[in-house]
Each structure stands twice: as C-alpha cells, then as structure tokens.
Design a protein around this motif. Structure first.
Motif, mmCIF file in Angstrom:
data_model
loop_
_atom_site.group_PDB
_atom_site.id
_atom_site.type_symbol
_atom_site.label_atom_id
_atom_site.label_comp_id
_atom_site.label_asym_id
_atom_site.label_seq_id
_atom_site.Cartn_x
_atom_site.Cartn_y
_atom_site.Cartn_z
ATOM 1 N N PHE A 9 114.641 96.861 43.807
ATOM 2 C CA PHE A 9 115.088 97.822 44.817
ATOM 3 C C PHE A 9 114.733 99.249 44.405
ATOM 4 O O PHE A 9 114.285 100.055 45.232
ATOM 5 N N ASP A 10 114.931 99.551 43.114
ATOM 6 C CA ASP A 10 114.668 100.928 42.657
ATOM 7 C C ASP A 10 113.186 101.265 42.698
ATOM 8 O O ASP A 10 112.814 102.442 42.853
ATOM 9 N N ALA A 112 123.629 101.283 49.130
ATOM 10 C CA ALA A 112 124.948 100.688 48.948
ATOM 11 C C ALA A 112 124.888 99.161 48.973
ATOM 12 O O ALA A 112 125.588 98.485 48.220
ATOM 13 N N LEU A 113 124.037 98.607 49.809
ATOM 14 C CA LEU A 113 123.947 97.148 49.963
ATOM 15 C C LEU A 113 122.706 96.553 49.307
ATOM 16 O O LEU A 113 122.495 95.338 49.357
ATOM 17 N N VAL A 137 116.240 92.434 54.297
ATOM 18 C CA VAL A 137 116.397 91.587 53.118
ATOM 19 C C VAL A 137 117.222 92.316 52.066
ATOM 20 O O VAL A 137 117.330 93.550 52.077
ATOM 21 N N ILE A 138 117.811 91.537 51.167
ATOM 22 C CA ILE A 138 118.413 92.096 49.960
ATOM 23 C C ILE A 138 117.352 92.058 48.877
ATOM 24 O O ILE A 138 116.825 90.991 48.547
#
Length: 465
Positions: A9-10, A112-113, A137-138
């Motif tokens: 994510f980062d 946040a998610l 997507v996560i």
C-alpha cells in the motif's frame, strides 16, 4: 527462476498502472466453460453462434473479468491483494482470434482502510473498448516476493473425437452388408441402426423377430425396409449369420446380445465355419486422451496364452487393420516387463523372435521393435531416459501384449482410468467380426463398424489389385 512480486500500500501511488495482453484461443473458451460450467452455445457451438446476434463464437464475458483479476492478483497490487468490489460494463464482444489488452490504473487510496481504487479497461486489437469498470481492493502491507508458480499443462480432449475422424473417413465408401447377430437389446440394435444411418453397414438383423421388433419399439425406431431373418434363439442366429458369411451373402458380422463364445463356436467350426490359415485374433482400437493417434492393443480377448506362431498372426492382423484405417507403416511395440532379451522372461524371447521374423519377411507391412515396456512404447521421454533409440519407442501404433491377461488389463485400464473409448474387432476369419462388450455404448459400436468397413474395403482393394 522467475519471481512474482507485489507493491505494498505504501509503495502504490495514484496513477500507477499495469497491463497484460492475451489472444483469445478456442481452448481458452473451452477451459473457461469447464471450470465455470457455463456451456452457453454462444461460446461453444459455432453453428448456433452464426445465428446469434454477434454471428460468431465469442468469449464468456467473465473471461475478460478473470484477466482483470489476474492482473490485480499478480501485478498491481499483486500477491496479498484482497478483492472488495468490482463493477464491469461489457461494451463489445470478444471473438476468437481477438487480442485483448487489460489495463488497471490506480485512481485513489484510502489510508485508513488500506484500500485502493483502480480503473479497469480492456481493449481489443483495434483499440475499441470491450470491458470497462472499477475495482476496490485491500492492498497488502507486507512485501511479497515468491517464485512464479509453473502451471500444469492442460490437454483438452473430446471423448471419442478420434473415432469421429474414422467415421468421417467412411463417408464415400459403400455400405457393407452385415449380419447383426441377435440384436435384442437397445444398445446392440441402436448401434447397428446408427451405423446404417451413416451408410456404414447395410444391416441384416438375425434373431427372434418378435424380440427385435419389440426392442425397436423401445428405442422408437421403425424397421421398415430392413431385412430380418427370424431364428428361435441366439445359437441359431449365430449359425445363420456364419452360413450367410460362408456363402458370401454378407461381408461382415456384428455381435448383438449374446455371449462371445456363442458367436465364435460356429465361426471356428472346421467344416462349416469361417476359419482361414490365420489364427482368429482380437484387436482393441482405442481413442486415448493425450495420445495423438489411434492405439491398437492385441490380443486382449481371444488367445489366452499365445504361442510364437499365434503371436505372428496377432501382429500381422493388427498391422493389416492399422493400414486399413490409414496408418501407412504401423509401428508395432512388442510388450514385456523389460527392454532387454532375458532368458527367464519368455515374452522377451518371443519379442526378439517376432522382430527377426519381420526382418525375414514373415511379418510384413509394419516396423517392429521389442521387447519394450509399456512406458517406453508410448512415451518418448521414458524411452530417451533409458537410452532406447528406436523408430517405434514412444510412438507406437500397435501394442502387442504377452498374453490375454496382460492385454485385458492394459486395455481396461486405458478405458476406465485414462478415459479411452474402445472399438473391438476380430480378424483372421473370412470376414471381420465386430465384437464389442455388452457395456459398450453406441459410439463404440459405431466406431467398430466404421473400422470394419474400412478394413473390408481395404481387403477388397488388395484382392482386386
């Protein structure tokens, strides 16, 4: 070694994108249908598809969706990705031969998610949009780098497809007048009539007329115009059929609902039967998934413990049949448990003798090698591993087994474990005999009749020449 690696994510930034390109092939459609169970004829039936709104075979819509999923799971974000939602708008169909480019582009991030939103776009080779949508997507928070998994090879095989080729090969041949012996059950009568429908045989039905007509009524067939010879029972039907063949009134016999020994007994009668100088031998013609051509196995049904001379006839009959179905120079593997001539294994001695008999012209029309173990006969890789250099090894057309027990096991294992379809024929008599199992379906009976028809025409051609 190839690796597969994700973006956490980062690491992901708005505007990041990934793409893949895939050309739609028939096997893509077939595999997707197998996995999904979606057998809509728009995807699988070319004749129907021509009448459908797109006038061509098209991919399942979710085939394109699966490509998007593949890109998200392998590239961006990659391993560790979890789907939340996906919407798709199908704009144009994808047809066979079309090249689809799939592109996903990051449009938003939710810290946040740990969720990422991506635009999804599929275009064809002309740049036209075929699918458009958005995925949520996560994204993974841990770095993953793993060796890329090698997918197994998948071979698609329609059961009996090889038999259909043999049946098509008979379309310009004259139907063979055939004595169908005691066709008093649905499968035997249905198989004979199916062969008649395709002009493979001209049937002469022999048996109790009332039973034959009752069976025809059960399967909804009209026997008008088909010759029926009324006999009191199966024994009499077999004797009548043999007499017709002996006098030349029929050129082929087809087994119906009776035991094999009932049919063979009058055939083998020395005075009134159909014997020749050849031994009667049985040949299984098998359509085996993943084997690229017909595979003949002999003898698995008649000769229990054949002598060397009987094996010579087994080989020659099988070669003659292979040539009749279009194999110009059949490759014959003489099977044993090992690949070397071994005094304690009689089958290896027979194999060596048969090969020498072929060298001396006692067996003609094929190329022989043996002894060969089963794996070396049908697998080039196995033969190469053992250092066997041979025109036959790994590419056999005919497997000659040591005895009936071995042959029956080989054939039945191919049928029940490998999904092979089987046709059965007895050769060495004055006429070929279609000899199928009571459990065989219509396709096996139809294929057996087609092979016998090809054999009869082949023999008649050789006699005229």
């Amino acid at each position: 070694m190839q690796f597969i690696e994700n973006k956490t994510f980062d690491e992901i930034k708005v505007g990041d994108r990934a793409d893949l390109t895939r050309r739609l092939k028939p096997q893509d459609i077939e595999l997707f249908a197998v996995v999904s169970g979606d057998i809509n004829p728009a995807h699988l039936d070319a004749e129907y598809a021509q009448s459908d709104m797109f006038h061509k075979v098209i991919a399942h819509g979710m085939w394109g969706g699966a490509l998007i999923s593949a890109l998200l799971g392998t590239e961006l974000p990659g391993p560790g990705t979890i789907y939340v939602t996906q919407n798709l708008n199908f704009r144009r169909p994808v047809g066979l031969g079309d090249t689809v480019t799939v592109q996903v582009t990051v449009t938003a991030k939710d810290a946040a998610l740990h969720q990422v939103t991506l635009d999804c776009l599929c275009t064809n080779q002309d740049g036209d949009t075929v699918i458009q949508g958005q995925a949520l997507v996560i994204a993974p928070d841990k770095k993953v780098r793993r060796p890329r998994v090698a997918l197994p090879e998948v071979h698609l095989h329609d059961r009996g497809d090889g038999f259909e080729d043999l049946i098509r090969a008979t379309k310009d041949l004259t139907a063979i007048r055939t004595a169908v012996v005691h066709p008093c059950d649905e499968l035997s009568l249905g198989g004979a009539l199916a062969a008649a429908d395709k002009a493979i045989i001209h049937p002469v039905l022999i048996g109790p007329k009332a039973k034959i007509e009752a069976t025809a009524a059960q399967i909804g067939r009209d026997l008008t115009g088909i010759e029926i010879i009324d006999t009191p029972h199966s024994h009499a039907a077999a004797e009548t059929a043999v007499a017709l063949a002996r006098e030349g009134s029929v050129d082929m016999l087809m087994k119906g609902k009776l035991h094999t020994d009932e049919l063979l007994r009058p055939i083998l009668n020395k005075e009134t039967g159909l014997r020749t100088e050849r031994r009667l031998t049985h040949v299984f013609a098998l359509d085996v998934p993943h084997y690229p051509k017909p595979l003949l196995v002999s003898d698995a049904a008649i000769n229990i413990a054949p002598t060397l001379q009987t094996k010579r006839d087994i080989v020659q009959n099988a070669i003659d049949l292979a040539r009749a179905i279009g194999i110009s120079v059949p490759k014959v593997a003489i099977l044993s448990a090992v690949e070397t001539v071994t005094a304690t294994l009689p089958s290896t001695l027979d194999a060596a003798a048969l090969c020498k008999m072929a060298d001396r012209g006692q067996i003609t029309g094929g190329v022989l090698d043996g002894p060969l173990a089963f794996d070396n006969a049908v697998s080039k890789a196995a033969a190469e591993t053992k250092g066997i250099t041979s025109a036959v090894a790994g590419d056999a057309d005919i497997l000659v087994v040591p005895d009936l027990e071995a042959g029956n096991m080989v054939a039945k294992q191919l049928i029940y474990l490998a999904g092979a379809e089987a046709a059965g024929l007895v050769l060495g008599a004055r006429v070929p005999i279609v000899l199928t199992s009571r459990a065989d379906g219509v396709l096996s009976r139809l294929a057996s009749a087609a092979i016998a028809q090809l054999f009869v025409h082949s023999q008649q051609g050789e006699q005229r020449s």
